[in-house]
Design an enzyme around this catalytic site. Structure first.
Site, PDB file in Angstrom:
ATOM      1  N   ASP A  19       2.159   0.240  11.774  1.00 27.28           N
ATOM      2  CA  ASP A  19       2.439   0.019  13.247  1.00 27.28           C
ATOM      3  C   ASP A  19       1.134   0.121  14.379  1.00 27.28           C
ATOM      4  O   ASP A  19       0.367   0.556  13.739  1.00 27.28           O
ATOM      5  CB  ASP A  19       3.555   1.056  13.581  1.00 27.28           C
ATOM      6  CG  ASP A  19       4.871   0.681  12.821  1.00 27.28           C
ATOM      7  OD1 ASP A  19       5.313  -0.228  12.620  1.00 27.28           O
ATOM      8  OD2 ASP A  19       5.733   1.874  12.725  1.00 27.28           O
ATOM      9  N   TYR A  37       0.188   7.269   1.752  1.00 26.79           N
ATOM     10  CA  TYR A  37      -0.333   7.771   3.039  1.00 26.79           C
ATOM     11  C   TYR A  37      -0.482   9.284   3.256  1.00 26.79           C
ATOM     12  O   TYR A  37      -0.105   9.742   2.287  1.00 26.79           O
ATOM     13  CB  TYR A  37       0.826   7.270   4.004  1.00 26.79           C
ATOM     14  CG  TYR A  37       1.441   5.652   4.515  1.00 26.79           C
ATOM     15  CD1 TYR A  37       0.689   5.554   5.687  1.00 26.79           C
ATOM     16  CD2 TYR A  37       1.806   5.231   3.648  1.00 26.79           C
ATOM     17  CE1 TYR A  37       1.075   4.106   6.018  1.00 26.79           C
ATOM     18  CE2 TYR A  37       2.032   3.831   4.097  1.00 26.79           C
ATOM     19  CZ  TYR A  37       1.880   3.228   5.314  1.00 26.79           C
ATOM     20  OH  TYR A  37       1.984   2.088   5.607  1.00 26.79           O
TER      21      TYR A  37
END
EC number: 5.4.99.12
Length: 284
Positions: A63, A124
């Protein structure tokens, strides 16, 4: 989306990283917004002196504002273009790309490789500090400041209730036709000597806003606003909870993407394309 390059083309794997601060995410968008995909495709077209762009397929779309250290993509190039430019492509991309995006490796991919569907996990890291003075100015673009003291042990206790295969609808922004069933393989937090708390989040795949929502829930536990059992209860409820905040993107970095051995690529691609249901779920 094929797992093999078309006749006359070569599939090329790119390993890359970027600072997401000035990008409107990975994927190309209308309206001229700057994106990572757009930057790299433009650079590829320029350095190969091609009349049209070659489209990239990525392991995981990030994003706006999210960073990547170990992103992977593939692109199918004409055999003649690859033969002419393969030796100098990496250096030419370095000279063409802006300094907030780098390609570290360009190599012919093994048969059956697909940057998206071949991946077996994505890892992540989310970084946050609760230091009363705020964030080190040199790290401000990669670390979130949380202005309440955090109990990392409580956060890890809460994280245990989220591991495994579940429907993560309560932690995802729904997309029409897409499943929210994921297997969360690791969710753990460690406070470093510098006081920064790093959350490691690894799953076979992630749905939209999943990592940042999970971190938002754990922060509520860490600062004492909710008990360690609360994130698990939200998961079981299966609906968005207004108390679960999607934390800001700048603390999030895609660190690594994992792939199976070459001989297992075809099987993994087929598995990844199957729409999942939980055990015992009906068809209707």
């Amino acid at each position: 989306m094929s797992d093999e390059a078309a006749d006359g083309f070569v599939r090329v794997r790119l390993d890359l990283s970027y600072d997401g601060k000035d990008f409107s995410g990975w994927a190309k968008q209308a309206g001229g917004r700057r994106t990572v995909q757009g930057e790299i495709e433009d650079a590829l077209r320029t350095v190969t002196r091609s009349s049209s762009a070659y489209e990239l397929t990525v392991a995981g779309r990030t994003d706006s504002g999210v960073h990547a250290r170990g992103q992977v993509a593939h692109v199918d190039l004409p055999e003649s273009v690859w033969a002419e430019h393969r030796e100098k492509l990496l250096k030419r991309l370095a000279g063409r790309l802006a300094k907030d995006v780098r390609v570290w490796s360009v190599q012919e991919a093994p048969s059956g490789f697909n940057a998206r569907f071949s991946a077996v996990w994505r890892r992540y890291a989310y970084r946050v500090t609760d230091h009363q003075g705020g964030v080190d100015p040199l790290l401000r673009g990669h670390v979130l400041w949380h202005d309440w003291p955090l109990d990392v042990d409580a956060m890890n206790a809460a994280a245990e209730h989220l591991l495994g295969e579940h429907d993560f609808a309560a932690y995802c922004k729904r997309r029409e036709g897409a499943t929210t069933i994921r297997t969360l393989q690791e969710l753990s937090l460690v406070r470093g000597d510098d006081g920064i708390v790093t959350a490691t989040v690894r799953a076979d795949a992630f749905c939209h806003n999943m990592v940042r929502s999970l971190i938002g829930a754990l922060l509520f536990v860490g600062d004492g606003h909710r008990g360690p059992d609360w994130p698990g209860k939200v998961l079981a409820a299966g609906v968005r909870d207004s108390a679960v905040h999607v934390v800001r993107p700048h603390g999030l970095t895609l660190e690594e993407v994992g792939y199976p051995a070459d001989e297992l690529l075809a099987a993994r691609n087929k598995e990844a394309r199957n729409k999942r249901t939980l055990p015992g779920a009906g068809c209707c």
